[in-house]
Write a protein that holds these residues in place. Sequence first.
Motif, PDB file in Angstrom:
ATOM      1  N   PRO A 186      29.785  31.279   9.341  1.00 29.21           N
ATOM      2  CA  PRO A 186      28.730  30.999   8.354  1.00 29.21           C
ATOM      3  C   PRO A 186      28.469  29.513   8.171  1.00 29.21           C
ATOM      4  CG  PRO A 186      30.729  31.790   7.269  1.00 29.21           C
ATOM      5  CD  PRO A 186      30.919  32.002   8.731  1.00 29.21           C
ATOM      6  N   GLN A 223      19.472  31.846   3.523  1.00 32.35           N
ATOM      7  CA  GLN A 223      20.740  32.186   2.876  1.00 32.35           C
ATOM      8  C   GLN A 223      21.280  33.516   3.393  1.00 32.35           C
ATOM      9  OE1 GLN A 223      20.457  32.096  -1.382  1.00 32.35           O
ATOM     10  NE2 GLN A 223      19.642  30.017  -1.459  1.00 32.35           N
ATOM     11  N   VAL A 260      25.002  34.526   5.044  1.00 33.27           N
ATOM     12  CA  VAL A 260      25.826  35.637   4.571  1.00 33.27           C
ATOM     13  C   VAL A 260      26.108  36.613   5.713  1.00 33.27           C
ATOM     14  CG1 VAL A 260      25.882  37.651   3.046  1.00 33.27           C
ATOM     15  CG2 VAL A 260      25.068  35.449   2.176  1.00 33.27           C
ATOM     16  N   SER A 274      35.936  39.954   4.310  1.00 39.54           N
ATOM     17  CA  SER A 274      34.571  39.416   4.343  1.00 39.54           C
ATOM     18  C   SER A 274      33.775  39.809   3.106  1.00 39.54           C
ATOM     19  CB  SER A 274      33.841  39.875   5.614  1.00 39.54           C
ATOM     20  OG  SER A 274      33.475  41.242   5.553  1.00 39.54           O
ATOM     21  N   THR A 301      31.983  36.590   1.665  1.00 37.99           N
ATOM     22  CA  THR A 301      30.514  36.527   1.646  1.00 37.99           C
ATOM     23  C   THR A 301      29.988  36.325   0.231  1.00 37.99           C
ATOM     24  OG1 THR A 301      30.465  38.966   1.627  1.00 37.99           O
ATOM     25  CG2 THR A 301      30.103  37.875   3.728  1.00 37.99           C
ATOM     26  N   TRP A 360      30.331  32.665  -0.430  1.00 37.03           N
ATOM     27  CA  TRP A 360      29.239  31.944   0.226  1.00 37.03           C
ATOM     28  C   TRP A 360      27.936  32.117  -0.545  1.00 37.03           C
ATOM     29  CZ3 TRP A 360      28.919  28.236   3.662  1.00 37.03           C
ATOM     30  CH2 TRP A 360      29.965  28.020   4.545  1.00 37.03           C
ATOM     31  N   TYR A 361      27.681  33.321  -1.030  1.00 36.51           N
ATOM     32  CA  TYR A 361      26.433  33.595  -1.760  1.00 36.51           C
ATOM     33  C   TYR A 361      26.332  32.734  -3.019  1.00 36.51           C
ATOM     34  CZ  TYR A 361      23.029  36.042  -4.673  1.00 36.51           C
ATOM     35  OH  TYR A 361      21.956  36.340  -5.497  1.00 36.51           O
TER      36      TYR A 361
END
Length: 302
Positions: free
Chosen positions: A231, A250, A254, A289, A293, A296-297
Amino acid sequence: MSNLLLLFTCLFLGIVLQRINGFPKEAHLVLNSFIIYVCLPALTLLYTSEITFQYNQALPVLMPYILFVCSFLFFKLLAPVFKFDKSTTGALTITAGISSISFVGFPIFELLYGKEGLKMGILMSQAGSFVVCGTLGIMTATYYSSSEPSVKKILKNMFTFPPFLAFCVAVLFNFFDLHFSVFASDILQKIGSPFSVLALVSVGLQINFKRESFTQKPLLIGLFFKLFVAPLIIFLIYLILLDEKTWLGQMCIVGAGLGSMNTATIIAINHRLNPSLASLMVGIGIPLSLITTMIWYYFLNY
């Protein structure tokens, strides 16, 4: 979110079945063959023939290709440093280089970005990760599993891989604007519908949660690339280089950080590329994950 619950249920079911006395020890090989020769070709014919591509959809389609090339280069360079054999390098390249866009990604995209996110996720899967798996994935598996890889052997494996043949037929249907009848589409849908359950149960049948598994250097490096480096690469390309500061950019980041694709794992296993490592990349990578994720979001938004 029922898809995520089903994911964990199927993995757990596979783990339980492998511990039942009398249950065939090689059952995963039968399931894998059924998936590759029956389910995947049916789904490929059904969905790929209906894809419509527009210019603004290039980002989600290109992401899986960028990711796989980076994975190949990453593990190719690291293999001599950590003394990985060809089997391990091939397994890591394939599993870390292809995300589970459909089964894991679809519910996440819909949750985070609504119906538009789901639509882009379908395109990312069918024109992106699925094609990568059936072409670059097969080429890489052949390259690392063969003692003397050649262009002829790689092409032979590609064109004898049923989902790839189905993809070629579907592309012709798409190009000539041909469509399956409602009856034929319904049949293909029903033939392909067991795919997700069978694929995850097959992976679960090969997962062995031994303590030493969590200290394996190849697994840790593979997960590091899949959950963080992958990512980060898409972040640098899409948001920094291309300045694509939209929800679509974005979503691609993800998607790059999702756990490994089930089909990619099956390809690695069928080519005898470190089957235990390939299974762990899915069995451990997918649950992790779901956490990374989300990190990351929220990082991208705040």
